[in-house]
Design an enzyme around this catalytic site. Structure first.
Site, mmCIF file in Angstrom:
data_model
loop_
_atom_site.group_PDB
_atom_site.id
_atom_site.type_symbol
_atom_site.label_atom_id
_atom_site.label_comp_id
_atom_site.label_asym_id
_atom_site.label_seq_id
_atom_site.Cartn_x
_atom_site.Cartn_y
_atom_site.Cartn_z
ATOM 1 N N ASP A 73 15.603 6.609 20.238
ATOM 2 C CA ASP A 73 16.360 7.613 19.482
ATOM 3 C C ASP A 73 17.278 8.475 20.333
ATOM 4 O O ASP A 73 18.100 9.203 19.797
ATOM 5 C CB ASP A 73 15.396 8.515 18.705
ATOM 6 C CG ASP A 73 14.795 7.792 17.520
ATOM 7 O OD1 ASP A 73 15.568 7.149 16.792
ATOM 8 O OD2 ASP A 73 13.575 7.846 17.334
ATOM 9 N N HIS A 106 6.854 8.189 24.106
ATOM 10 C CA HIS A 106 6.537 7.125 23.161
ATOM 11 C C HIS A 106 5.055 6.838 23.200
ATOM 12 O O HIS A 106 4.442 6.906 24.264
ATOM 13 C CB HIS A 106 7.319 5.843 23.500
ATOM 14 C CG HIS A 106 7.400 4.895 22.355
ATOM 15 N ND1 HIS A 106 6.422 3.967 22.095
ATOM 16 C CD2 HIS A 106 8.337 4.759 21.384
ATOM 17 C CE1 HIS A 106 6.765 3.287 21.014
ATOM 18 N NE2 HIS A 106 7.902 3.742 20.554
HETATM 19 N N1 COA Z 1 9.004 16.493 24.744
HETATM 20 C C1 COA Z 1 8.207 17.263 25.459
HETATM 21 N N2 COA Z 1 6.936 16.922 25.762
HETATM 22 C C2 COA Z 1 6.494 15.743 25.312
HETATM 23 C C3 COA Z 1 7.299 14.878 24.557
HETATM 24 C C4 COA Z 1 8.606 15.285 24.270
HETATM 25 N N3 COA Z 1 9.423 14.528 23.575
HETATM 26 N N4 COA Z 1 6.602 13.768 24.252
HETATM 27 C C5 COA Z 1 5.386 13.923 24.784
HETATM 28 N N5 COA Z 1 5.326 15.110 25.428
HETATM 29 C C6 COA Z 1 4.202 15.642 26.172
HETATM 30 C C7 COA Z 1 3.204 16.297 25.231
HETATM 31 O O1 COA Z 1 3.504 17.658 25.029
HETATM 32 C C8 COA Z 1 1.931 16.090 25.998
HETATM 33 O O2 COA Z 1 1.912 17.020 27.056
HETATM 34 P P1 COA Z 1 0.562 17.734 27.500
HETATM 35 O O3 COA Z 1 -0.332 16.623 27.925
HETATM 36 O O4 COA Z 1 1.000 18.655 28.575
HETATM 37 O O5 COA Z 1 0.091 18.438 26.254
HETATM 38 C C9 COA Z 1 2.121 14.704 26.601
HETATM 39 O O6 COA Z 1 3.518 14.536 26.747
HETATM 40 C C10 COA Z 1 1.542 13.587 25.734
HETATM 41 O O7 COA Z 1 2.022 13.746 24.416
HETATM 42 P P2 COA Z 1 1.399 13.040 23.116
HETATM 43 O O8 COA Z 1 1.895 13.709 21.878
HETATM 44 O O9 COA Z 1 -0.075 12.904 23.274
HETATM 45 O O10 COA Z 1 2.020 11.618 23.233
HETATM 46 P P3 COA Z 1 2.147 10.601 22.077
HETATM 47 O O11 COA Z 1 2.136 9.303 22.726
HETATM 48 O O12 COA Z 1 1.189 10.808 20.973
HETATM 49 O O13 COA Z 1 3.586 10.987 21.450
HETATM 50 C C11 COA Z 1 5.672 10.854 20.458
HETATM 51 C C12 COA Z 1 4.562 10.098 21.179
HETATM 52 C C13 COA Z 1 6.841 9.894 20.214
HETATM 53 C C14 COA Z 1 5.184 11.366 19.081
HETATM 54 C C15 COA Z 1 6.135 12.032 21.316
HETATM 55 O O14 COA Z 1 6.544 11.571 22.580
HETATM 56 C C16 COA Z 1 7.215 12.855 20.656
HETATM 57 O O15 COA Z 1 6.930 13.744 19.841
HETATM 58 N N6 COA Z 1 8.510 12.605 20.988
HETATM 59 C C17 COA Z 1 9.610 13.289 20.391
HETATM 60 C C18 COA Z 1 9.976 12.705 19.043
HETATM 61 C C19 COA Z 1 10.683 11.378 19.166
HETATM 62 O O16 COA Z 1 11.567 11.204 19.997
HETATM 63 N N7 COA Z 1 10.272 10.452 18.287
HETATM 64 C C20 COA Z 1 10.847 9.114 18.270
HETATM 65 C C21 COA Z 1 9.833 8.121 18.759
HETATM 66 S S1 COA Z 1 10.530 6.510 18.901
#
Ligand code: COA
Length: 376
Positions: A312, A261
């Site tokens: 989710d 998140h």
């Molecule tokens: N699965 C695998 N790896 C994940 C992940 C996930 N669901 N969420 C984050 N990561 C990892 C990223 O690959 C990254 O790893 P790295 O540093 O080795 O490259 C690290 O965690 C940070 O990710 P980042 O995208 O910068 O975090 P964010 O805060 O921008 O992302 C989300 C937030 C929600 C977009 C992200 O966690 C995600 O895509 N989750 C899955 C989709 C989801 O469940 N969405 C509903 C949100 S309520």
């Protein structure tokens, strides 16, 4: 291209406005609506109470709550022309597109309700009451069934389930969807709420703001991750295969839906509550398959990546156990978030300031205009 200083991509960490509606404490894993902890609200209140809280900033008295429930019951019907319009939509349309277009068209029939300003509380209540009717109408129409009669005596939660499943839900089912509605009702300046506030900040009307919000929620990066969690469970199949499937995905740097998140650095409190409900409902229905698979997925993802579940992860399993089809998961989110969207729009109207950021220009500035006949 290198990021110029001062540009906050995706507006990450930008504090765009002051609001008293919702606080997310990402470090402590707390979510607060108008001062009340989500755990208390999920345990003890109802969606109607929460909607009232978000709109008026205080919990209702008994008579205020009764009035709101009565009002919801009175304004659940669609105008005949809109019933015909929904019937004319392609049966293959996505329910989110149907919702967006119907809310937009409804504004043509309800100009008084749409007016910007604090008086649009009537519109907020109308839209909150009518979204389940729109969804139910379309869902039945695509199944070749006639429209259901709105049931004014039902609670918002019971009515939503009834509109989508064509049967009176049990007490446990009603409570499960009520909790899901409470948990999704607001989440600070998420993308769809921000979109609603941007629209409202131009002094546009409430229905236009909600139309913007629905269009924004539709994108898979916002709504829709729970649908994809269910697809993941289909792919995994059985608990003993979970570890291998998840590890393989992580090796390929694939994201596991329902984890991580932007704001929560610990477990999303909504995930904790929905995990309990996935278990409770699974037990009641004699189907703990989703729950057991999700527990295993959680264990592997946490061990391998240190990631926590978000809202989710378990919500899809709750909806599936309630017999709801997957393409209605995001529309159900909308049927809850409508309370938050409209509360934010009302707040925007009260403290209006046009939302208009600036962009750092990275294109050329000194090109010479060449007449079309001379361009190669
Ligand atoms: N699965 C695998 N790896 C994940 C992940 C996930 N669901 N969420 C984050 N990561 C990892 C990223 O690959 C990254 O790893 P790295 O540093 O080795 O490259 C690290 O965690 C940070 O990710 P980042 O995208 O910068 O975090 P964010 O805060 O921008 O992302 C989300 C937030 C929600 C977009 C992200 O966690 C995600 O895509 N989750 C899955 C989709 C989801 O469940 N969405 C509903 C949100 S309520």
């Amino acid at each position: 291209m290198a990021e110029p200083t001062g540009v906050a991509r995706g507006l990450q960490d930008v504090v765009a406005l002051e609001s008293r509606i919702c606080l997310i404490d990402g470090q402590q894993g707390r979510l607060i609506y108008e001062g009340y902890d989500i755990r208390d609200l999920a345990e003890r209140s109802t969606f109607e109470e929460v909607a009232y809280l978000l709109w008026y900033g205080a919990l209702p008295t008994r008579s205020q709550l009764d009035d709101l429930r009565q009002r919801f019951g009175q304004v659940r019907s669609l105008p005949e022309a809109m019933v015909r319009a929904v019937d004319a939509f392609p049966a293959t349309a996505h329910p989110m597109d149907v919702l967006r277009t119907t809310v937009s068209a409804l504004a043509l029939f309800e100009p008084e309700e749409t007016k910007p300003g604090s008086s649009s509380i009537g519109g907020a209540q109308r839209l909150t009451a009518v979204l389940p009717t729109i969804l139910g109408q379309f869902h039945r129409r695509r199944a070749g069934l006639p429209p259901l009669k709105p049931r004014p005596e039902m609670s918002a939660a019971a009515y939503l389930l009834y509109a989508l499943t064509d049967r009176a839900p049990t007490e446990l089912e009603t409570r499960a969807i009520d909790v899901a509605l409470i948990l999704h009702a607001d989440h600070e300046l998420n993308a769809s709420t921000f979109a609603a506030r941007v629209t409202a900040s131009t002094l546009s009307d409430l229905y236009s703001a909600v139309t913007s919000a629905i269009g924004t929620l539709k994108g898979p990066l916002h709504g829709g991750a729970n649908e994809r969690v269910m697809e993941l469970l289909d792919e995994i199949g059985t608990v003993d295969l979970a570890e291998a499937v998840i590890k393989q995905k992580l090796t390929k740097h694939e994201r596991i839906m329902g984890f991580g998140h932007r704001v929560y650095k610990v477990e999303d409190p909504r995930a904790t509550i929905l995990r309990e409900w996935s278990h409770r409902l699974g037990e009641a229905k004699g189907n703990l398959r989703y729950y057991e698979l999700l527990r295993k997925v959680e264990e592997v993802v946490h061990r391998e990546k240190g990631l926590y579940p978000n809202v989710d992860l378990y919500s899809g399993s709750v909806y599936a156990l309630l017999g709801l089809p997957r393409d209605l998961f995001t529309p159900i989110f909308a049927a809850s978030r409508i309370a938050g969207w409209t509360a934010h729009v009302l707040e925007e109207y009260q403290d209006l300031r046009l939302i208009r950021p600036t962009a750092h220009y990275v294109g050329p500035t000194d090109l010479t205009y060449i007449p079309i006949g001379q361009r190669s």
